[in-house]
Design a protein around this motif. Structure first.
Motif, PDB file in Angstrom:
ATOM      1  N   PRO A  70      42.416  41.362  31.951  1.00  0.00           N
ATOM      2  CA  PRO A  70      42.134  42.804  31.985  1.00  0.00           C
ATOM      3  C   PRO A  70      42.248  43.394  30.574  1.00  0.00           C
ATOM      4  O   PRO A  70      42.991  42.891  29.736  1.00  0.00           O
ATOM      5  N   ILE A  71      41.478  44.442  30.331  1.00  0.00           N
ATOM      6  CA  ILE A  71      41.579  45.162  29.062  1.00  0.00           C
ATOM      7  C   ILE A  71      42.186  46.537  29.336  1.00  0.00           C
ATOM      8  O   ILE A  71      42.290  46.955  30.491  1.00  0.00           O
ATOM      9  N   LEU A  72      42.561  47.228  28.271  1.00  0.00           N
ATOM     10  CA  LEU A  72      43.069  48.582  28.414  1.00  0.00           C
ATOM     11  C   LEU A  72      41.926  49.484  28.859  1.00  0.00           C
ATOM     12  O   LEU A  72      40.899  49.572  28.184  1.00  0.00           O
ATOM     13  N   ALA A  73      42.094  50.125  29.990  1.00  0.00           N
ATOM     14  CA  ALA A  73      41.052  51.012  30.509  1.00  0.00           C
ATOM     15  C   ALA A  73      41.703  52.200  31.199  1.00  0.00           C
ATOM     16  O   ALA A  73      42.592  52.029  32.030  1.00  0.00           O
ATOM     17  N   ASP A  74      41.252  53.385  30.830  1.00  0.00           N
ATOM     18  CA  ASP A  74      41.741  54.623  31.427  1.00  0.00           C
ATOM     19  C   ASP A  74      40.606  55.304  32.176  1.00  0.00           C
ATOM     20  O   ASP A  74      39.424  55.053  31.913  1.00  0.00           O
ATOM     21  N   ASN A  75      40.984  56.200  33.081  1.00  0.00           N
ATOM     22  CA  ASN A  75      40.015  57.004  33.836  1.00  0.00           C
ATOM     23  C   ASN A  75      38.941  56.144  34.497  1.00  0.00           C
ATOM     24  O   ASN A  75      37.750  56.467  34.437  1.00  0.00           O
ATOM     25  N   VAL A  76      39.353  55.052  35.108  1.00  0.00           N
ATOM     26  CA  VAL A  76      38.409  54.138  35.745  1.00  0.00           C
ATOM     27  C   VAL A  76      37.932  54.732  37.063  1.00  0.00           C
ATOM     28  O   VAL A  76      38.730  55.123  37.907  1.00  0.00           O
ATOM     29  N   GLU A  77      36.620  54.829  37.204  1.00  0.00           N
ATOM     30  CA  GLU A  77      35.983  55.213  38.464  1.00  0.00           C
ATOM     31  C   GLU A  77      35.045  54.069  38.826  1.00  0.00           C
ATOM     32  O   GLU A  77      34.273  53.613  37.978  1.00  0.00           O
ATOM     33  N   ALA A  78      35.096  53.606  40.072  1.00  0.00           N
ATOM     34  CA  ALA A  78      34.226  52.505  40.476  1.00  0.00           C
ATOM     35  C   ALA A  78      33.780  52.691  41.916  1.00  0.00           C
ATOM     36  O   ALA A  78      34.512  53.252  42.740  1.00  0.00           O
ATOM     37  N   ILE A  79      32.568  52.209  42.191  1.00  0.00           N
ATOM     38  CA  ILE A  79      32.039  52.210  43.552  1.00  0.00           C
ATOM     39  C   ILE A  79      31.458  50.830  43.851  1.00  0.00           C
ATOM     40  O   ILE A  79      31.092  50.081  42.943  1.00  0.00           O
ATOM     41  N   ASP A  80      31.371  50.523  45.120  1.00  0.00           N
ATOM     42  CA  ASP A  80      30.774  49.260  45.552  1.00  0.00           C
ATOM     43  C   ASP A  80      30.385  49.410  47.009  1.00  0.00           C
ATOM     44  O   ASP A  80      30.796  50.365  47.676  1.00  0.00           O
ATOM     45  N   ARG A  81      29.612  48.474  47.485  1.00  0.00           N
ATOM     46  CA  ARG A  81      29.301  48.415  48.912  1.00  0.00           C
ATOM     47  C   ARG A  81      29.176  46.962  49.305  1.00  0.00           C
ATOM     48  O   ARG A  81      28.781  46.113  48.503  1.00  0.00           O
ATOM     49  N   GLU A  82      29.519  46.665  50.535  1.00  0.00           N
ATOM     50  CA  GLU A  82      29.531  45.290  51.008  1.00  0.00           C
ATOM     51  C   GLU A  82      28.140  44.731  51.250  1.00  0.00           C
ATOM     52  O   GLU A  82      27.975  43.531  51.372  1.00  0.00           O
ATOM     53  N   THR A  83      27.130  45.585  51.333  1.00  0.00           N
ATOM     54  CA  THR A  83      25.801  45.138  51.725  1.00  0.00           C
ATOM     55  C   THR A  83      25.003  44.482  50.598  1.00  0.00           C
ATOM     56  O   THR A  83      23.938  43.944  50.849  1.00  0.00           O
TER      57      THR A  83
END
Length: 171
Positions: free
Chosen positions: A49-62
């Protein structure tokens, strides 16, 4: 029934179906990724892992290529390029309209203008799919999943390039 009335019913039904398909493609099934970590592959092949701030992520199983993330990092370009594997051929894919921080066109332009550098996040997150991470000069970062050359050949039913692992059996 009058032809005009029947035509209007058909047009209205088509418009409703079209709106439903569009909404499903843009918004349905996407979920926020809780506790998303941004990882990069070191030049020696280890992933960390790297230094990361304010992480927003989305994903979907399809779909295995639906993952998108935005973040900020304070790590310098010099340290990143010396430590982590640069990813050739990065092509950011469009995100859902509901995920406004990820603009694939702007990211692609930054990569072309070399104001951002793409790194390998993790090879083969799933067979034939790599996680790619692009980081701009000012520390804004973006991550997405992208089909690699092994996946492109396997998914198209073509012979695999010589350095690819065997493709998994399909059901």
């Amino acid at each position: 029934m009058n032809g005009k009335v029947l035509g209007m019913i058909i047009i209205a039904a088509a418009a409703l179906v079209g709106a439903g398909v569009w909404w499903t493609a843009e918004y349905a099934y996407f979920e926020p990724v809780e506790d998303a970590r941004i990882e990069l592959t070191r030049v020696d092949g280890t992933v960390e892992p790297i230094l990361a701030d304010n992480v927003e992520a989305i994903d979907r199983e399809t779909s295995p290529i639906s993952y998108r993330a935005c973040f900020e990092t304070s790590q310098s370009d010099a340290m990143l390029t010396e430590t982590y594997e640069v990813y050739a051929g990065a092509e950011p894919l469009n995100a859902s309209r509901g995920f406004a921080c990820f603009d694939a066109d702007a990211i692609g332009e930054a990569l072309e203008q070399e104001t951002a550098i793409a790194y390998l996040g993790r090879r083969d997150i799933e067979y034939g799919i790599d996680r790619v991470v692009a980081i701009t000069e000012d520390g804004r970062g973006y991550a997405w999943n992208q089909i690699n050359e092994c996946g492109a050949a396997a998914f198209d039913g073509q012979p695999l390039p010589p350095d690819c692992p065997p493709a998994p059996e399909r059901n």
